[in-house]
Design a protein around this motif. Structure first.
Motif, mmCIF file in Angstrom:
data_model
loop_
_atom_site.group_PDB
_atom_site.id
_atom_site.type_symbol
_atom_site.label_atom_id
_atom_site.label_comp_id
_atom_site.label_asym_id
_atom_site.label_seq_id
_atom_site.Cartn_x
_atom_site.Cartn_y
_atom_site.Cartn_z
ATOM 1 N N GLN A 193 0.815 -1.217 0.000
ATOM 2 C CA GLN A 193 0.000 0.000 0.000
ATOM 3 C C GLN A 193 0.848 1.266 0.000
ATOM 4 O O GLN A 193 0.376 2.331 -0.401
ATOM 5 N N LEU A 194 2.072 1.168 0.474
ATOM 6 C CA LEU A 194 3.010 2.280 0.484
ATOM 7 C C LEU A 194 4.380 1.775 0.047
ATOM 8 O O LEU A 194 4.649 0.570 0.110
ATOM 9 N N ALA A 195 5.230 2.693 -0.374
ATOM 10 C CA ALA A 195 6.611 2.355 -0.722
ATOM 11 C C ALA A 195 7.541 3.246 0.098
ATOM 12 O O ALA A 195 7.237 4.415 0.347
ATOM 13 N N LEU A 196 8.657 2.709 0.523
ATOM 14 C CA LEU A 196 9.572 3.448 1.378
ATOM 15 C C LEU A 196 10.236 4.621 0.660
ATOM 16 O O LEU A 196 10.546 5.637 1.285
ATOM 17 N N ASP A 197 10.450 4.504 -0.642
ATOM 18 C CA ASP A 197 11.274 5.490 -1.336
ATOM 19 C C ASP A 197 10.549 6.234 -2.451
ATOM 20 O O ASP A 197 11.175 6.776 -3.358
ATOM 21 N N ARG A 198 9.247 6.277 -2.391
ATOM 22 C CA ARG A 198 8.459 7.063 -3.329
ATOM 23 C C ARG A 198 8.134 8.415 -2.708
ATOM 24 O O ARG A 198 7.932 8.526 -1.494
ATOM 25 N N ASP A 199 8.078 9.466 -3.508
ATOM 26 C CA ASP A 199 7.705 10.788 -3.013
ATOM 27 C C ASP A 199 6.302 10.730 -2.423
ATOM 28 O O ASP A 199 5.341 10.327 -3.095
ATOM 29 N N VAL A 200 6.161 11.119 -1.143
ATOM 30 C CA VAL A 200 4.861 10.998 -0.475
ATOM 31 C C VAL A 200 3.812 11.895 -1.108
ATOM 32 O O VAL A 200 2.611 11.623 -0.981
ATOM 33 N N LEU A 245 -5.677 16.210 -1.668
ATOM 34 C CA LEU A 245 -6.158 17.472 -1.112
ATOM 35 C C LEU A 245 -5.040 18.321 -0.531
ATOM 36 O O LEU A 245 -5.166 19.547 -0.470
ATOM 37 N N TRP A 246 -3.943 17.700 -0.112
ATOM 38 C CA TRP A 246 -2.851 18.447 0.527
ATOM 39 C C TRP A 246 -1.522 17.913 0.030
ATOM 40 O O TRP A 246 -1.343 16.702 -0.132
ATOM 41 N N LYS A 247 -0.595 18.826 -0.224
ATOM 42 C CA LYS A 247 0.756 18.455 -0.643
ATOM 43 C C LYS A 247 1.765 19.048 0.338
ATOM 44 O O LYS A 247 1.580 20.173 0.829
ATOM 45 N N PRO A 258 12.289 14.714 -3.909
ATOM 46 C CA PRO A 258 11.264 13.862 -3.307
ATOM 47 C C PRO A 258 11.470 13.703 -1.811
ATOM 48 O O PRO A 258 12.605 13.670 -1.323
ATOM 49 N N VAL A 259 10.375 13.660 -1.080
ATOM 50 C CA VAL A 259 10.387 13.353 0.348
ATOM 51 C C VAL A 259 9.735 11.993 0.510
ATOM 52 O O VAL A 259 8.597 11.788 0.068
ATOM 53 N N THR A 260 10.441 11.069 1.118
ATOM 54 C CA THR A 260 9.985 9.686 1.157
ATOM 55 C C THR A 260 9.537 9.264 2.553
ATOM 56 O O THR A 260 9.873 9.899 3.555
ATOM 57 N N LEU A 261 8.804 8.171 2.605
ATOM 58 C CA LEU A 261 8.383 7.592 3.865
ATOM 59 C C LEU A 261 9.597 7.207 4.709
ATOM 60 O O LEU A 261 9.609 7.419 5.927
ATOM 61 N N ARG A 262 10.624 6.653 4.081
ATOM 62 C CA ARG A 262 11.839 6.293 4.811
ATOM 63 C C ARG A 262 12.422 7.525 5.518
ATOM 64 O O ARG A 262 12.834 7.449 6.685
ATOM 65 N N GLN A 263 12.459 8.648 4.812
ATOM 66 C CA GLN A 263 13.008 9.869 5.398
ATOM 67 C C GLN A 263 12.123 10.397 6.528
ATOM 68 O O GLN A 263 12.620 10.819 7.570
ATOM 69 N N LEU A 264 10.820 10.382 6.332
ATOM 70 C CA LEU A 264 9.914 10.870 7.373
ATOM 71 C C LEU A 264 10.009 10.027 8.634
ATOM 72 O O LEU A 264 10.026 10.560 9.753
#
Length: 484
Positions: free
Chosen positions: A125-132, A138-140, A149-155
């Motif tokens: 459902q999510l990927a660690l290294d894709r731009d969130v 509705l919100w960026k 890109p800001v990724t889930l891994r980074q967050l």
């Protein structure tokens, strides 16, 4: 972080002595009873002065000194919860704390959130290294730097460069923002909007705001309310039956909760603050439930369980990205000495979770006082000493006499952007520092020119052009300036 009102408080010792609901084994196993007593009577400071013996303190005395009405402890040994006890009261004159008493976990919500997010990664459902921003409509997430890109891994690892360190919560009865309002910093939000202020992936910057971006992305993808999503993915599978991300807590559960208190032991007006920042700070739980969470991480990393995550994903969670922080967890050392954990600080609540990856030992401490963080650290070190842990012992530091020039140059008020302020004052031939208002303690000079206290591992270094310097404590390394 450093402020507290100044009001007197004295904890009733008759209630402080109340210790309830330890496992029945403690009553019949004299060895275990002795270990528990050794912990209760062997609290240790974070730092000891070279050449001086460490001063052991009792749990009862420290709760009174730090004006913490209640504390709850769960100790993990050999991969199981060996004992759990409650101490003190939910509020002065109130019911005793028991192992079933609920506390706000504050930032210990983050590793629980991280586990749920990584489960979504394993489910595709999510990927660690894709731009969130690719997941949202509705919100960026705004970016000051460029469109990197800001990724889930980074967050999850606090390396995304996002803003907003932490959250104050909302007093009972006050308006509470939606998640979008919170992310935008729009009224009634009491925090600034979340955006990217430093280049993603280049530095470690603790960001509760980043975890709120994670919350938004998770709920957008799962099409479920966050409390329900976390209940299904983590809390229920791990048997964390006393845990919930409900904010505010329903009345029936609030009756089981420890109430929050400021640094002087005064009840926080209106009771617990509401934290709509669920991913960053919204978990209600007990030490025993968090111990179950820690035990699962240890077992999953060893390939002995997969109630939520696979072995490989758990090991990834425990792999440091920058500054000893993995995906939702602080991680220290290697091999038998490797430990993981997290602390938590909400209005009137302070907590600490520490566990070993291979040894199968750990401890969770939860308190209902603003000075409970110091108490929790002392308890962890007492457990470490009693159970012969390889780390988490007091650090020994050499001290030298305070230089005469420092007596004149250093006293004053200093500010740390986003965290609060602290004050240094002269006391005879030495200096004191109040990292929290009204809680002054000796400030010791080290031979290398740094300055330290015994209540926490960290140091102050002066030398900034504005009379400031840097505060280093664990993964935190932040500048401070002399207040104007």
């Amino acid at each position: 972080m450093f402020r507290r009102p100044a009001l007197p408080f004295m904890l009733p010792f008759s209630l402080l002595a109340t210790m309830l609901a330890a496992p029945a084994l403690a009553a019949t196993d004299p060895t275990l009873a002795q270990r528990i007593a050794a912990v209760e009577n062997g609290l240790l400071p974070a730092v000891t002065i070279a050449g001086a013996p460490p001063v052991k303190r009792t749990l009862a005395a420290e709760m009174a000194r730090l004006r913490v009405p209640g504390a709850s402890i769960a100790v993990i040994h050999a991969g199981e919860i060996e004992w759990a006890r409650g101490y003190g009261v939910v509020t002065p004159g109130g019911a005793p704390v028991t192992p079933a008493t609920l506390f706000q976990a504050a930032s210990i919500s983050k590793p629980v959130t991280a586990m749920a997010a990584l489960k979504m990664v394993e489910l595709g459902q999510l990927a660690l290294d894709r731009d969130v921003n690719g997941y949202t409509t509705l919100w960026k997430l705004p970016k000051d730097m460029d469109d990197s890109p800001v990724t889930l891994r980074q967050l999850l690892s606090h390396t995304a460069g996002t803003t907003v360190h932490g959250f104050a919560g909302y007093p009972a009865g006050s308006p509470v923002p939606t998640l979008i309002q919170l992310l935008n910093g729009a009224k009634p939000a009491n925090s600034r909007g979340v955006h990217v202020a430093t280049r993603p992936g280049t530095k470690w910057r603790y960001s509760g705001g980043g975890y709120e971006v994670v919350q938004y992305v998770m709920t957008e993808r799962a099409k479920q309310p966050f409390p329900q999503l976390l209940q299904e993915t983590v809390l229920k599978p791990l048997g964390m039956a006393d845990s919930s991300f409900a904010q505010p807590l329903p009345a029936a559960q609030l009756a089981r909760a420890a109430l929050p208190h400021d640094g002087n032991g005064k009840p926080v007006p209106g009771g617990p603050h509401t934290y709509p920042e669920l991913a960053a700070a919204g978990l209600w739980t007990t030490p025993s439930d968090l111990a179950r969470f820690a035990i699962e991480i240890k077992r999953a990393a060893a390939g002995q369980s997969n109630k939520v995550l696979s072995q490989s994903m758990t090991q990834l969670m425990l792999a440091p990205v920058l500054q000893d922080y993995g995906l939702g967890l602080g991680v220290e050392d290697t091999g038998q000495a490797q430990s993981f954990g997290h602390g938590g600080s909400n209005a009137g609540y302070q907590s600490l979770m520490v566990a070993y990856t291979e040894r199968g030992d750990g401890v969770v401490v939860m308190t209902n006082g603003d000075r409970g963080g110091e108490l929790a650290g002392e308890i962890v070190r007492a457990v470490a000493a009693q159970y012969d842990w390889p780390t988490k012992r007091p650090k020994v530091r050499a001290a030298v006499p305070t230089p005469a020039a420092a007596l004149a140059a250093l006293p004053g008020k200093y500010a740390i952007d986003g965290l609060g302020d602290f004050t240094i004052a002269r006391a005879g031939d030495g200096l004191t520092v109040a990292l929290k208002e009204g809680a002054a303690e000796p400030l010791h000079a080290a031979p290398d020119g740094s300055w330290f206290v015994t209540s926490m591992e960290g140091e102050l270094r002066f030398g900034g052009v504005d009379g400031g310097g840097r505060l280093k404590a664990g993964a935190m390394d932040v500048p401070f300036a002399r207040a104007k």
